[in-house]
Design an enzyme around this catalytic site. Structure first.
Site, mmCIF file in Angstrom:
data_model
loop_
_atom_site.group_PDB
_atom_site.id
_atom_site.type_symbol
_atom_site.label_atom_id
_atom_site.label_comp_id
_atom_site.label_asym_id
_atom_site.label_seq_id
_atom_site.Cartn_x
_atom_site.Cartn_y
_atom_site.Cartn_z
ATOM 1 N N CYS A 115 -39.015 22.190 -25.483
ATOM 2 C CA CYS A 115 -40.652 21.318 -24.911
ATOM 3 C C CYS A 115 -39.844 20.116 -24.996
ATOM 4 O O CYS A 115 -39.789 19.563 -25.842
ATOM 5 C CB CYS A 115 -41.722 21.764 -25.329
ATOM 6 S SG CYS A 115 -43.276 21.374 -24.617
ATOM 7 N N GLN A 122 -22.888 28.013 -37.059
ATOM 8 C CA GLN A 122 -23.399 29.233 -37.324
ATOM 9 C C GLN A 122 -21.868 30.169 -37.594
ATOM 10 O O GLN A 122 -22.599 31.267 -38.388
ATOM 11 C CB GLN A 122 -23.291 29.614 -36.109
ATOM 12 C CG GLN A 122 -24.661 28.622 -35.119
ATOM 13 C CD GLN A 122 -25.758 28.628 -36.723
ATOM 14 O OE1 GLN A 122 -26.292 29.956 -36.463
ATOM 15 N NE2 GLN A 122 -26.994 28.282 -35.770
ATOM 16 N N HIS A 166 -28.862 25.723 -45.302
ATOM 17 C CA HIS A 166 -29.851 25.733 -45.117
ATOM 18 C C HIS A 166 -29.473 26.978 -44.143
ATOM 19 O O HIS A 166 -30.115 27.595 -43.666
ATOM 20 C CB HIS A 166 -30.600 24.634 -44.448
ATOM 21 C CG HIS A 166 -30.867 24.613 -43.352
ATOM 22 N ND1 HIS A 166 -31.253 24.555 -42.454
ATOM 23 C CD2 HIS A 166 -29.831 22.878 -43.095
ATOM 24 C CE1 HIS A 166 -31.018 24.041 -41.477
ATOM 25 N NE2 HIS A 166 -30.238 23.228 -41.704
ATOM 26 N N ALA A 222 -25.310 19.183 -41.768
ATOM 27 C CA ALA A 222 -24.180 19.377 -40.641
ATOM 28 C C ALA A 222 -24.640 17.962 -39.567
ATOM 29 O O ALA A 222 -23.901 17.698 -38.751
ATOM 30 C CB ALA A 222 -23.842 20.525 -40.111
ATOM 31 N N THR A 223 -26.138 17.092 -39.269
ATOM 32 C CA THR A 223 -25.998 16.352 -38.142
ATOM 33 C C THR A 223 -25.045 14.950 -38.728
ATOM 34 O O THR A 223 -24.381 14.462 -37.650
ATOM 35 C CB THR A 223 -27.530 15.752 -37.848
ATOM 36 O OG1 THR A 223 -28.716 17.332 -37.403
ATOM 37 C CG2 THR A 223 -27.510 15.138 -36.834
ATOM 38 N N ASN A 280 -25.160 28.213 -31.626
ATOM 39 C CA ASN A 280 -26.187 28.684 -32.283
ATOM 40 C C ASN A 280 -27.295 29.214 -31.562
ATOM 41 O O ASN A 280 -28.189 30.289 -31.965
ATOM 42 C CB ASN A 280 -26.653 27.466 -32.426
ATOM 43 C CG ASN A 280 -27.404 25.807 -31.968
ATOM 44 O OD1 ASN A 280 -25.684 25.388 -31.138
ATOM 45 N ND2 ASN A 280 -27.805 25.392 -31.494
ATOM 46 N N THR A 293 -25.665 8.084 -53.740
ATOM 47 C CA THR A 293 -26.120 8.961 -54.685
ATOM 48 C C THR A 293 -25.898 10.342 -54.347
ATOM 49 O O THR A 293 -26.711 10.911 -53.517
ATOM 50 C CB THR A 293 -27.209 9.024 -55.935
ATOM 51 O OG1 THR A 293 -27.426 7.238 -56.179
ATOM 52 C CG2 THR A 293 -27.260 9.271 -56.616
#
Ligand SMILES: *Cc1c(COP(=O)(O)O)cnc(C)c1O
Length: 402
Positions: A330, A183, A205, A75-76, A155, A244
């Site tokens: 972080c 999501q 995923h 999705a990025t 998300n 491919t």
């Protein structure tokens, strides 16, 4: 029944591959290893057939046509392709893009990049419940607006945006509408026609499929959306995404979509029930707990709560046999509170004390009960050590007696 530790409850970050998905994928690593672009032998044909089957499975889940599905690496990439592809293709028409502040970084950073090359981006604010105001969107549209990019569901907080209203406004104004539906897909019904969506980002995923395999829906009629590709060479995927094809990944992604389509109604009901149980258990066991984002417009598998006077990171360490996420990220040297919670107006302290629970297909009621017990126990322990909590409680007490 004894439960297996650690417990995974971070299904917005990624999901376990469903065993049925894995079985579907396996033959495409060896027996059926052909290149889907090999047009002159049976190895290629078998691979191509499998890819076309998956295209159909994905299209059905969002009520699209198979030809409107472009496979990507995730999705990025899909978000990058949609936004940069439209920006470059429609540059003559205008240079204005509208998005909103709680988008995934794949959308925000793409927009930031475009700002550096002369595009103008409006970042709509969200209300305390995490949703944009459609009137704000309407007001933000100018004759130069070429794209509206608003996610389907968030998300971190699972909040669902007013997608149908956004689609209606976009259509009315003749502006393309892209939605990051990573999501939402497989959790709530997504219908690109009913909701007037022109581009839609998906990934394998997050729906019990493999990592590194995603897709972009690109509308072909009313209107026919055109894109400038980002990756060139070979002209695969109707020239929109060369390279491919990841055949085993695509087969798994398609199978995962089919399973979602068949099981979504029942699964979402079950997860919604587990989420309510989790919420009630936590609220019954603890004071000073706050929900982040709308409960009415929310994915059934999400719960995001702040525990006053408790550091999210300390809580995570305390419940180290449960995998969840905290609302702190972080960055270089220090912990930054989540930009999503900040956008909702959640104060810095409460943002740092937030936890995201993401329920999934493989979670059980026993696991939920275990998580409730652990969270209550650890929050109580951390609060006992917290002078801040004693002071806060006294303040509440005082304001009640006055
Ligand atoms: C996970 C996620 C992405 C990124 O997807 P990848 O396939 O991991 O690149 C984009 N948007 C949202 C809302 C996500 O949750």
């Amino acid at each position: 029944m004894s439960i297996k530790l650690p417990i995974y409850m971070d299904n917005h970050a990624t999901t376990q591959v469903d065993p049925r998905v894995m079985s579907a994928m396996l033959p495409y690593f060896n027996e059926k290893f052909g290149n889907a672009a090999s047009r002159n032998h049976s190895f290629g044909w078998a691979a191509e057939e499998a890819v076309e089957n998956a295209r159909g499975q994905l299209a059905r889940l969002i009520n699209a046509a198979p030809k409107e599905i472009v496979f990507t690496s995730g999705a990025t990439e899909s978000n990058n392709l949609a936004i940069k592809g439209v920006a470059e293709m429609y540059r003559e028409k205008g240079n204005h893009i509208i998005t909103q502040v709680t988008e995934h970084k794949a959308v925000l950073d793409t927009c930031k990049r475009l700002e550096k090359s002369g595009y103008q981006v409006t970042y709509l604010p969200v209300a305390k419940d995490g949703r944009i105001d459609p009137d704000d969107l309407r007001r933000a549209i100018t004759p130069k607006t070429i794209l509206i990019a608003i996610m389907y569901a968030n998300n971190e907080i699972g909040v669902i945006q007013p997608i149908e209203e956004i689609g209606k406004i976009a259509k009315e104004k003749g502006v393309l509408f892209h939605s990051d539906a990573v999501q939402a897909m497989g959790k709530v019904p997504v219908d690109v026609n009913k909701e007037k969506i022109d581009l839609l980002a998906m990934t394998g995923h997050k729906i019990y499929g493999p990592k590194g395999c995603g897709a972009l829906y690109v509308r072909r009629r009313n209107p026919r959306v055109q894109l400038v590709s980002i990756i060139d060479g070979g002209g695969h995927e109707r020239g929109m995404r060369s390279g491919t094809l990841n055949v085993p990944g695509i087969v798994g992604f398609g199978k995962a979509a089919e399973l979602c389509q068949n099981e979504m109604a029942e699964e979402s009901k079950r997860l919604g029930g587990l989420r309510e149980r989790l919420k009630e258990g936590i609220f019954k066991g603890l004071e000073e707990v706050y929900i982040n984002g709308s409960m009415a417009y929310r994915l059934p598998n999400n719960l995001n709560v702040s525990f006053a006077c408790v550091e999210g990171e300390s809580l995570l360490m305390g419940i180290n046999d449960v995998a969840v996420s905290s609302g702190s990220a972080c960055t270089s040297a220090k912990m930054e509170p989540s930009y999503v919670l900040k956008a909702l107006g959640v104060g810095e302290d409460l943002a740092h004390s937030s936890i995201r629970f993401g329920l999934g297909r493989f979670n059980t009621q026993e696991e939920v009960d275990y998580v409730i017990q652990r969270v209550v126990e650890v929050v109580n322990r951390l609060r006992e050590l917290s002078p801040l909590y004693e002071m806060a409680k006294e303040r509440v007490h005082l304001s009640k007696t006055n």
